[in-house]
Scaffold this motif. Structure first.
Motif, mmCIF file in Angstrom:
data_model
loop_
_atom_site.group_PDB
_atom_site.id
_atom_site.type_symbol
_atom_site.label_atom_id
_atom_site.label_comp_id
_atom_site.label_asym_id
_atom_site.label_seq_id
_atom_site.Cartn_x
_atom_site.Cartn_y
_atom_site.Cartn_z
ATOM 1 N N ALA A 131 -12.898 -74.226 34.039
ATOM 2 C CA ALA A 131 -13.102 -72.818 34.077
ATOM 3 C C ALA A 131 -14.531 -72.532 33.831
ATOM 4 O O ALA A 131 -15.231 -73.222 32.925
ATOM 5 C CB ALA A 131 -12.507 -71.945 33.204
ATOM 6 N N ASP A 132 -15.182 -71.449 34.663
ATOM 7 C CA ASP A 132 -16.676 -71.183 34.356
ATOM 8 C C ASP A 132 -16.767 -70.529 32.674
ATOM 9 O O ASP A 132 -17.565 -71.038 32.190
ATOM 10 C CB ASP A 132 -16.899 -70.058 35.266
ATOM 11 N N GLU A 177 -10.944 -56.565 34.176
ATOM 12 C CA GLU A 177 -12.132 -57.455 34.207
ATOM 13 C C GLU A 177 -12.659 -57.653 35.535
ATOM 14 O O GLU A 177 -13.915 -57.591 35.659
ATOM 15 C CB GLU A 177 -11.823 -58.413 32.970
ATOM 16 N N PRO A 178 -12.154 -58.474 36.175
ATOM 17 C CA PRO A 178 -10.872 -59.258 36.497
ATOM 18 C C PRO A 178 -11.160 -60.686 36.012
ATOM 19 O O PRO A 178 -12.062 -61.042 36.261
ATOM 20 C CB PRO A 178 -10.477 -59.041 37.835
ATOM 21 N N LEU A 179 -10.040 -60.996 35.221
ATOM 22 C CA LEU A 179 -9.810 -62.534 34.955
ATOM 23 C C LEU A 179 -8.548 -63.006 35.244
ATOM 24 O O LEU A 179 -7.601 -62.145 35.594
ATOM 25 C CB LEU A 179 -10.015 -62.330 33.147
ATOM 26 N N ARG A 180 -8.606 -64.456 35.370
ATOM 27 C CA ARG A 180 -7.193 -64.987 35.610
ATOM 28 C C ARG A 180 -6.518 -65.175 34.334
ATOM 29 O O ARG A 180 -6.990 -65.971 33.545
ATOM 30 C CB ARG A 180 -7.293 -66.298 36.423
ATOM 31 N N LEU A 181 -5.502 -64.800 34.252
ATOM 32 C CA LEU A 181 -4.646 -64.798 32.843
ATOM 33 C C LEU A 181 -3.583 -66.014 33.101
ATOM 34 O O LEU A 181 -3.061 -66.356 33.859
ATOM 35 C CB LEU A 181 -3.607 -63.658 32.725
ATOM 36 N N LEU A 182 -3.912 -66.980 32.072
ATOM 37 C CA LEU A 182 -3.134 -68.174 32.001
ATOM 38 C C LEU A 182 -2.020 -68.106 31.177
ATOM 39 O O LEU A 182 -2.434 -67.683 29.730
ATOM 40 C CB LEU A 182 -4.201 -69.404 31.455
ATOM 41 N N THR A 183 -0.858 -68.150 31.468
ATOM 42 C CA THR A 183 0.365 -67.916 30.595
ATOM 43 C C THR A 183 1.509 -68.975 30.703
ATOM 44 O O THR A 183 1.453 -69.694 32.123
ATOM 45 C CB THR A 183 0.901 -66.309 30.880
ATOM 46 N N MET A 233 -14.347 -69.638 38.228
ATOM 47 C CA MET A 233 -13.273 -68.880 37.559
ATOM 48 C C MET A 233 -13.125 -68.622 36.251
ATOM 49 O O MET A 233 -13.554 -69.495 35.424
ATOM 50 C CB MET A 233 -11.971 -69.680 38.060
ATOM 51 N N ASN A 234 -13.087 -67.474 35.873
ATOM 52 C CA ASN A 234 -12.987 -66.968 34.423
ATOM 53 C C ASN A 234 -11.569 -66.780 34.123
ATOM 54 O O ASN A 234 -10.910 -66.247 34.808
ATOM 55 C CB ASN A 234 -13.760 -65.844 34.487
ATOM 56 N N LEU A 235 -11.195 -67.316 33.075
ATOM 57 C CA LEU A 235 -9.613 -67.265 32.516
ATOM 58 C C LEU A 235 -9.543 -66.474 31.170
ATOM 59 O O LEU A 235 -10.611 -66.475 30.582
ATOM 60 C CB LEU A 235 -9.389 -68.904 31.974
ATOM 61 N N LEU A 236 -8.374 -65.810 31.109
ATOM 62 C CA LEU A 236 -7.971 -65.126 29.826
ATOM 63 C C LEU A 236 -6.858 -65.747 29.398
ATOM 64 O O LEU A 236 -5.889 -65.995 30.082
ATOM 65 C CB LEU A 236 -7.702 -63.706 30.103
ATOM 66 N N LEU A 237 -6.727 -66.225 28.221
ATOM 67 C CA LEU A 237 -5.803 -67.171 27.756
ATOM 68 C C LEU A 237 -4.763 -66.232 26.857
ATOM 69 O O LEU A 237 -4.980 -65.442 26.302
ATOM 70 C CB LEU A 237 -6.213 -68.123 26.755
ATOM 71 N N ASP A 238 -3.390 -66.373 27.199
ATOM 72 C CA ASP A 238 -2.561 -65.909 26.555
ATOM 73 C C ASP A 238 -2.114 -66.255 25.262
ATOM 74 O O ASP A 238 -2.631 -67.434 24.824
ATOM 75 C CB ASP A 238 -1.226 -65.472 27.444
ATOM 76 N N THR A 239 -1.457 -65.588 24.218
ATOM 77 C CA THR A 239 -1.386 -65.845 23.053
ATOM 78 C C THR A 239 -0.757 -67.400 22.773
ATOM 79 O O THR A 239 -1.170 -68.037 21.894
ATOM 80 C CB THR A 239 -0.514 -64.869 22.145
ATOM 81 N N GLN A 240 0.403 -67.551 23.644
ATOM 82 C CA GLN A 240 0.879 -69.006 23.335
ATOM 83 C C GLN A 240 -0.161 -69.968 23.905
ATOM 84 O O GLN A 240 -0.135 -71.016 23.085
ATOM 85 C CB GLN A 240 1.829 -68.859 24.223
ATOM 86 N N ILE A 241 -0.793 -69.819 24.924
ATOM 87 C CA ILE A 241 -1.875 -70.880 25.372
ATOM 88 C C ILE A 241 -2.916 -70.999 24.358
ATOM 89 O O ILE A 241 -3.253 -72.139 23.955
ATOM 90 C CB ILE A 241 -2.582 -70.574 26.818
ATOM 91 N N VAL A 242 -3.423 -69.928 23.468
ATOM 92 C CA VAL A 242 -4.282 -70.076 22.468
ATOM 93 C C VAL A 242 -3.907 -70.902 21.509
ATOM 94 O O VAL A 242 -4.418 -71.762 21.023
ATOM 95 C CB VAL A 242 -4.724 -68.741 21.930
#
Length: 125
Positions: free
Chosen positions: A31-32, A104-110, A1-10
């Motif tokens: 995550a991959d 992309e698609p990516l899973r957005l973690l928020t 799974m590929n993730l995209l982190l939202d700003t708060q998570i970053v």
């Protein structure tokens, strides 16, 4: 799974904030690939320059590189996807992160539950 982190998570990842729950930490670790959008860095830079948070953007970026996170630039395709999003959320930074995840698609973690209304690609932690 590929993730995209939202700003708060970053921010939580880079400061090792306890608000980042163990399940979220595990998701990131397993995550991959983990991506951080230039939008998140831009938002942090704006808020830091406005005095809304304390952050050294160069130090933060260095931390992300050391963690092996990948940079995700904004593309024209991302911008076009924003046009088609319903207005569940008014924050332009969050809307672009959703558009990037969908494109992309990516899973957005928020941590923002409102973003889950956009797509099954949004994971609220």
């Amino acid at each position: 799974m590929n993730l995209l982190l939202d700003t708060q998570i970053v921010l939580w990842v880079t400061t090792n904030d306890p608000k980042l729950r163990p399940k979220a930490r595990e998701t990131i670790e397993l995550a991959d690939e983990v991506f951080v959008s230039s939008i998140a860095i831009w938002e942090i830079a704006i808020k830091a320059s406005a005095g809304k948070l304390v952050a050294d953007v160069a130090e933060l970026a260095g931390h992300l590189v050391r963690r092996g996170f990948r940079s995700l630039p904004v593309t024209w395709a991302h911008a076009q996807t924003v046009r088609d999003l319903p207005f569940h959320h008014g924050d332009p930074f969050d809307r672009m992160l959703v558009a990037q995840a969908m494109t992309e698609p990516l899973r957005l973690l928020t941590a923002d539950r409102l973003l889950a209304r956009y797509s099954e690609l949004v994971t609220v932690v």
